[in-house]
Design a protein around this motif. Structure first.
Motif, PDB file in Angstrom:
ATOM      1  N   LYS A   1      -0.187  10.068  10.415  1.00 45.41           N
ATOM      2  CA  LYS A   1      -0.300  10.376   8.979  1.00 45.41           C
ATOM      3  C   LYS A   1       0.931  10.720   8.363  1.00 45.41           C
ATOM      4  CE  LYS A   1      -1.808  15.118   9.589  1.00 45.41           C
ATOM      5  NZ  LYS A   1      -2.981  15.680   9.988  1.00 45.41           N
ATOM      6  N   VAL A   2       1.969  10.933   9.391  1.00 49.51           N
ATOM      7  CA  VAL A   2       3.367  11.207   8.635  1.00 49.51           C
ATOM      8  C   VAL A   2       3.930  10.048   8.074  1.00 49.51           C
ATOM      9  CG1 VAL A   2       3.800  13.212  10.189  1.00 49.51           C
ATOM     10  CG2 VAL A   2       4.522  10.932  10.838  1.00 49.51           C
ATOM     11  N   LEU A   3       3.439   9.037   8.254  1.00 48.59           N
ATOM     12  CA  LEU A   3       3.830   7.338   7.765  1.00 48.59           C
ATOM     13  C   LEU A   3       3.017   7.142   6.642  1.00 48.59           C
ATOM     14  CD1 LEU A   3       4.226   5.548  11.145  1.00 48.59           C
ATOM     15  CD2 LEU A   3       5.842   6.688   9.780  1.00 48.59           C
ATOM     16  N   ASP A   4       2.079   8.020   6.253  1.00 48.45           N
ATOM     17  CA  ASP A   4       1.411   7.626   4.913  1.00 48.45           C
ATOM     18  C   ASP A   4       2.340   7.617   3.651  1.00 48.45           C
ATOM     19  OD1 ASP A   4      -0.944   7.513   6.366  1.00 48.45           O
ATOM     20  OD2 ASP A   4      -1.734   9.756   5.778  1.00 48.45           O
ATOM     21  N   ALA A   5       1.762   6.946   2.737  1.00 42.43           N
ATOM     22  CA  ALA A   5       2.468   6.609   1.398  1.00 42.43           C
ATOM     23  C   ALA A   5       2.390   8.009   0.815  1.00 42.43           C
ATOM     24  CB  ALA A   5       1.921   5.573   0.574  1.00 42.43           C
ATOM     25  N   THR A   6       3.730   8.164  -0.148  1.00 42.77           N
ATOM     26  CA  THR A   6       3.731   9.453  -0.956  1.00 42.77           C
ATOM     27  C   THR A   6       4.039   9.040  -2.488  1.00 42.77           C
ATOM     28  OG1 THR A   6       6.242   9.551  -0.245  1.00 42.77           O
ATOM     29  CG2 THR A   6       4.789  10.679   1.011  1.00 42.77           C
ATOM     30  N   LYS A   7       3.714  10.179  -3.356  1.00 40.28           N
ATOM     31  CA  LYS A   7       3.716   9.764  -4.526  1.00 40.28           C
ATOM     32  C   LYS A   7       5.144   9.556  -5.027  1.00 40.28           C
ATOM     33  CE  LYS A   7      -0.272  12.140  -5.950  1.00 40.28           C
ATOM     34  NZ  LYS A   7      -0.862  13.189  -6.853  1.00 40.28           N
ATOM     35  N   ASP A   8       6.166  10.565  -4.618  1.00 39.25           N
ATOM     36  CA  ASP A   8       7.541  10.471  -4.734  1.00 39.25           C
ATOM     37  C   ASP A   8       8.118   9.725  -3.758  1.00 39.25           C
ATOM     38  OD1 ASP A   8       7.019  12.093  -6.852  1.00 39.25           O
ATOM     39  OD2 ASP A   8       6.854  13.918  -5.647  1.00 39.25           O
ATOM     40  N   ALA A   9       9.456   9.510  -4.183  1.00 43.90           N
ATOM     41  CA  ALA A   9      10.390   8.780  -2.988  1.00 43.90           C
ATOM     42  C   ALA A   9      10.836   9.756  -1.870  1.00 43.90           C
ATOM     43  CB  ALA A   9      11.781   8.367  -3.790  1.00 43.90           C
TER      44      ALA A   9
END
Length: 193
Positions: free
Chosen positions: A162-170
């Protein structure tokens, strides 16, 4: 007779030691030379010299077909290394790898990278555990230089992706093995404006 056996065993152990040392030295030299080629190729990309890039990639001495997408610099741990696309052995043996399907550097989302830290490979992430909150991580792409600030450092199980999941920010995520390779060290950072 016992002295002859001891002498033989002693000489054999010396020969084995020299062989191991030679193998390690050759491996390190090969990794160093390949990394230099990747950096040269990246610099050619920056200069838009496509003929030289093609010639470099067709070089018979080129150990890999890695096309560098960026240069990762972390001054605190004296790191200056090419980043290639993918995280298979072909890439990680010579460079830092970019996880496919994660954001690119500077984009909104999770720019996730992996690298080795153990002795037998390109141990570019060997000192990653020395990073602290607020330390700079710089990624140089063809378009610009991007600065991230470290926000977190923690350890997870290898199955915890899950550390590879997409994030809202850069954001940036650096992944490497812990000592003994039983778990994964994760360094997280955010884009610094």
């Amino acid at each position: 007779m016992k002295n002859n056996i001891r002498k033989f065993v002693g000489i054999l152990l010396i020969i084995i030691g020299i062989g191991i040392f030679s193998w390690v030295a050759y491996t390190k030299y090969t990794i160093y030379k390949e990394q230099q080629k990747l950096k040269d190729t990246f610099n050619q990309v920056l200069n838009q010299d496509n003929k030289k890039i093609t010639d470099s990639n067709n070089d018979v001495n080129n150990k890999s077909d890695i096309v560098p997408i960026a240069i990762l610099k972390i001054q605190k741990i004296n790191l200056d290394v090419a980043v290639g696309e993918g995280v298979d052995d072909k890439v990680l043996d010579y460079a830092i790898g970019h996880f496919p399907n994660t954001a690119m550097a500077g984009e909104k989302g999770n720019f996730a990278l992996a690298g080795h830290r153990n002795f037998t490979y390109a141990e570019y992430f060997k000192d990653l555990d020395k990073l602290k909150i607020g330390d700079d991580i710089i990624v140089k792409t063809k378009e610009k230089e991007i600065n991230y600030k470290v926000t977190d450092s923690f350890v997870v199980d290898p199955t915890d992706v899950k550390v590879l999941d997409a994030t809202k920010d850069a954001t940036i995520t650096l992944v490497t093995c812990t000592e003994g390779a039983k778990k994964r060290l994760i360094i997280k950072g955010v884009l610094s404006e």
